[in-house]
Each structure stands twice: as C-alpha cells, then as structure tokens.
Design an enzyme around this catalytic site. Structure first.
Site, PDB file in Angstrom:
ATOM      1  N   CYS A 165       0.976  -1.112  -0.133  1.00  0.00           N
ATOM      2  CA  CYS A 165      -0.116  -0.044   0.092  1.00  0.00           C
ATOM      3  C   CYS A 165       0.706   1.318  -0.232  1.00  0.00           C
ATOM      4  CB  CYS A 165      -0.980   0.007   1.232  1.00  0.00           C
ATOM      5  SG  CYS A 165      -1.996   1.602   1.475  1.00  0.00           S
ATOM      6  N   GLY A 219      -6.812   0.949 -11.864  1.00  0.00           N
ATOM      7  CA  GLY A 219      -8.082   1.142 -12.982  1.00  0.00           C
ATOM      8  C   GLY A 219      -7.154   1.046 -14.288  1.00  0.00           C
TER       9      GLY A 219
HETATM   10  C1  LIG Z   1     -10.643   1.853  -2.553  1.00  0.00           C
HETATM   11  C2  LIG Z   1      -9.555   1.027  -2.955  1.00  0.00           C
HETATM   12  C3  LIG Z   1      -9.154   0.406  -1.717  1.00  0.00           C
HETATM   13  C4  LIG Z   1      -8.122  -0.444  -1.790  1.00  0.00           C
HETATM   14  N1  LIG Z   1      -7.741  -1.090  -0.438  1.00  0.00           N
HETATM   15  C5  LIG Z   1      -6.463  -2.140  -0.517  1.00  0.00           C
HETATM   16  C6  LIG Z   1      -6.277  -2.763   0.657  1.00  0.00           C
HETATM   17  O1  LIG Z   1      -6.971  -2.767   1.550  1.00  0.00           O
HETATM   18  N2  LIG Z   1      -5.336  -3.834   0.394  1.00  0.00           N
HETATM   19  C7  LIG Z   1      -4.626  -3.907  -0.539  1.00  0.00           C
HETATM   20  O2  LIG Z   1      -3.720  -4.854  -0.677  1.00  0.00           O
HETATM   21  N3  LIG Z   1      -5.001  -3.288  -1.879  1.00  0.00           N
HETATM   22  C8  LIG Z   1      -6.001  -2.353  -1.543  1.00  0.00           C
HETATM   23  N4  LIG Z   1      -6.388  -1.823  -2.824  1.00  0.00           N
HETATM   24  C9  LIG Z   1      -5.489  -2.259  -4.101  1.00  0.00           C
HETATM   25  C10 LIG Z   1      -6.156  -3.121  -4.919  1.00  0.00           C
HETATM   26  O3  LIG Z   1      -6.573  -4.358  -4.416  1.00  0.00           O
HETATM   27  C11 LIG Z   1      -5.543  -3.459  -6.250  1.00  0.00           C
HETATM   28  O4  LIG Z   1      -4.479  -3.923  -6.068  1.00  0.00           O
HETATM   29  C12 LIG Z   1      -5.544  -2.068  -7.325  1.00  0.00           C
HETATM   30  O5  LIG Z   1      -6.679  -1.379  -7.064  1.00  0.00           O
HETATM   31  C13 LIG Z   1      -5.195  -2.460  -8.784  1.00  0.00           C
HETATM   32  O6  LIG Z   1      -6.097  -3.154  -9.112  1.00  0.00           O
HETATM   33  P1  LIG Z   1      -7.427  -2.491 -10.010  1.00  0.00           P
HETATM   34  O7  LIG Z   1      -6.895  -1.599 -11.173  1.00  0.00           O
HETATM   35  O8  LIG Z   1      -8.288  -3.810 -10.595  1.00  0.00           O
HETATM   36  O9  LIG Z   1      -8.284  -1.884  -9.057  1.00  0.00           O
HETATM   37  C14 LIG Z   1      -7.529  -0.763  -2.851  1.00  0.00           C
HETATM   38  C15 LIG Z   1      -7.750  -0.232  -4.263  1.00  0.00           C
HETATM   39  C16 LIG Z   1      -8.892   0.639  -4.029  1.00  0.00           C
HETATM   40  C17 LIG Z   1      -9.118   1.257  -5.331  1.00  0.00           C
END
Ligand SMILES: Cc1cc2nc3c(=O)[nH]c(=O)nc-3n(C[C@H](O)[C@H](O)[C@H](O)COP(=O)(O)O)c2cc1C
EC number: 1.3.-.-
Length: 295
Positions: free
Chosen positions: A127, A213
C-alpha cells in the site's frame, strides 16, 4: 479472442472456482459482501486488509475518479481482530485474508487470528499511502522475506502482494519466494496525486494516494512479465483489468489467475460478464497460455 476451458483451478495452494478473484479493499469489508461477490461469479475473494489494531483510515476525500482510473488514500481502515466474526459464515469458501503489519511479528499475530477461517493469506507489503505499513516495508527485499517467512511458517497458502513503486520488482518477488510464499500478487496501486486548481490544494485528504484502474494495466502486465522471468512460484496478476481479453493478456505475461478491483466499482456484475466472455467448452487449456508471451 482466445477462450479458455472452464473449471476449478489450483493456484499457490488455493483451489479457486475460476481464474477471477476480487482484489483487496473493494467490497471486502463484510462477510455478506464477500459472499455476494462469490455468488456473482468470482472464483475467489480477497478481504480488505486487516491489521494489528483497529484503524479509522485517512480523512477524506479518500477516493476520487481520474481519467482512466481511481485515486484512493483510504489509509487501511479496518476493524482488526473483530473481522474474524465476518468470515465465520463463509468458512470453507475460497476466501483469502489480506493482512498488514508494521513488522514480521505483527504479520504473524494477525495471520494467527484468521488461521481457522482463511483459505490462505495475502500479505499487503505494497500500500503506497500508509506510513509505516505497506510499501514502506515492501520496498526492502529483506523485510519482504522476513514478513513472508513469519506468516508462511503457519503452513497456510501465503500470497505476497508487491508494489510497483520500486526500481526492480523482481528482486522483491525473489525475496517473497525465499520467505516461503506460495504465490506472488502484482500489483498494488501506483503512488500518485492530483491537485484541485480551484482550491489550490491536493485533492486527497492525505495528499498522496494510489492509482488503480485501466491506466495502470500496462504497468501491471510489465510487472507480471518481469516476475515470471525471475520467480518459479505462481503469479496472480492485478491492476486495471476490465475485460476477458485483459485477463488473457495478463495470463500470457505469466499470471496463473487475476484479481479485479476498480472495475467492480463500475459494474458489480463484472465477474459474470468477464467469465461469460472468457470461458467456452471448446476453449484452450488455461495452463497452456500462462507465460506464452515469453520467448
Ligand atoms: C478503494 C480501494 C481500496 C483498496 N484497498 C486495498 C487494501 O486494503 N489492501 C490492498 O492490498 N490493496 C488495496 N487496494 C488495491 C487493489 O487491491 C488493487 O491492487 C489495485 O486497485 C489495482 O487493481 P485494479 O486496477 O483492478 O483496481 C485498494 C484499491 C482501491 C481502489
């Protein structure tokens, strides 16, 4: 488009109903929402990251949409050990508990609380917007290895989710593998920010956040490709996936399964939609396309 033969798969010690998992942090804060996503066609789910103490997270704004993606600085809000109750009703399902801590001992403590309810763990060492946690640890391969070892010795499947905000993600992948990881997840969000020109101030309450995204998809594909060259354990691709063709591309880079996060915010039915396009009875053997883009 390439289609795949449907059916359950085994990835990093976990049996999944298909190749598509819910990513951590999106609809992963209650047992009911995790059950809903499983019922909607996901092959597995990852919970919101849970840490050693209850945490309120950063003050708002915490989530804003930007061109091609989402910018968030949630700050790892979570109920800590209280979350164990949420998982009782979905015990036995492919539920991966995402955990974070400030050192190996805290990772081991949190993992211990969930050992009876989790199918496996995903270590959030990635994170980019929580001081002392996440990418603050995950940028150092020695710490990645130590945190991974502290959890993997519990004997449950241990996935390690890596940050792309490093010079060489492969080095962190090798560290996770040395620590006993059964799979690597790539990627978490990219450290980013926006400024409101009207207010002359950063948009996010925390100033910095993480970008996710479609805008990050090429970074995720590159990260998975790099890790496939460097590591011998399975890789779970994550970042910007919105279509079945994105899933196939990620698998060709080297992913054995994928996680989907931001796209769920636009379409709660995204797992059924992608599965409908991805799977066909006469589809290819999925194992045959994993890493096929490598020479
Ligand atoms: C609102 C939000 C909250 C997230 N919270 C976490 C989290 O608690 N732990 C984590 O490892 N990744 C967290 N992520 C990251 C996502 O799990 C993921 O790795 C990242 O968004 C990329 O994938 P995507 O483009 O499909 O969203 C979060 C992402 C978003 C948008």
């Amino acid at each position: 488009m390439v289609t795949l033969k449907p059916g359950p798969i085994n990835v990093g010690g976990l049996r999944l109903n298909n190749h598509l998992l819910l990513a951590a942090g999106i609809l992963g804060t209650t047992g009911a929402s995790l059950a809903r996503i499983l019922a909607s066609g996901a092959g597995g789910v990852v919970t919101k990251s849970i840490g050693p103490e209850p945490k309120a997270g950063h003050h708002g704004p915490c989530v804003v949409t930007v061109d091609g993606g989402v910018l968030n600085a949630m700050g790892l809000p979570n109920p800590s050990s209280g979350f164990t109750r949420e998982l009782e009703a979905i015990r036995g399902q492919p539920v991966v508990v995402s955990i974070f801590g400030g050192n190996p001992e805290e990772f081991a403590t949190v993992a211990g609380w969930f050992a009876g309810n989790a199918a496996g763990f995903e270590l959030n060492v990635s994170c980019p917007h929580a001081a002392g946690y996440g990418a603050a640890l995950g940028s150092d391969p020695a710490i990645v290895e130590a945190c991974t070892r502290a959890v993997s010795r519990l004997g449950l499947p241990t996935w390690v989710k890596l940050t792309p905000n490093v010079t060489d993600i492969a080095e962190c992948g090798r560290a996770a593998q040395r620590g006993g990881a059964t799979a690597i997840v790539a990627i978490n969000t990219l450290k980013a920010m926006r400024i409101s020109t009207a207010l002359r101030r950063p948009v996010l309450g925390n100033t910095f956040g993480g970008l996710s995204g479609p805008a990050v998809f090429p970074v995720a594909v590159r990260s998975v490709y790099d890790l496939y060259e460097a590591c011998s354990i399975p890789i779970v691709g994550c970042g910007g996936i919105t279509t079945a063709d994105n899933v196939v591309e990620m698998m060709m880079a080297g992913a054995s399964a994928v996680e989907i996060g931001s796209a769920v915010m636009d379409d709660i039915g995204i797992f059924a939609t992608i599965a409908g396009d991805l799977y066909a009875p006469d589809g290819e053997d999925p194992a045959g396309i994993v890493g096929c883009a490598h020479a």
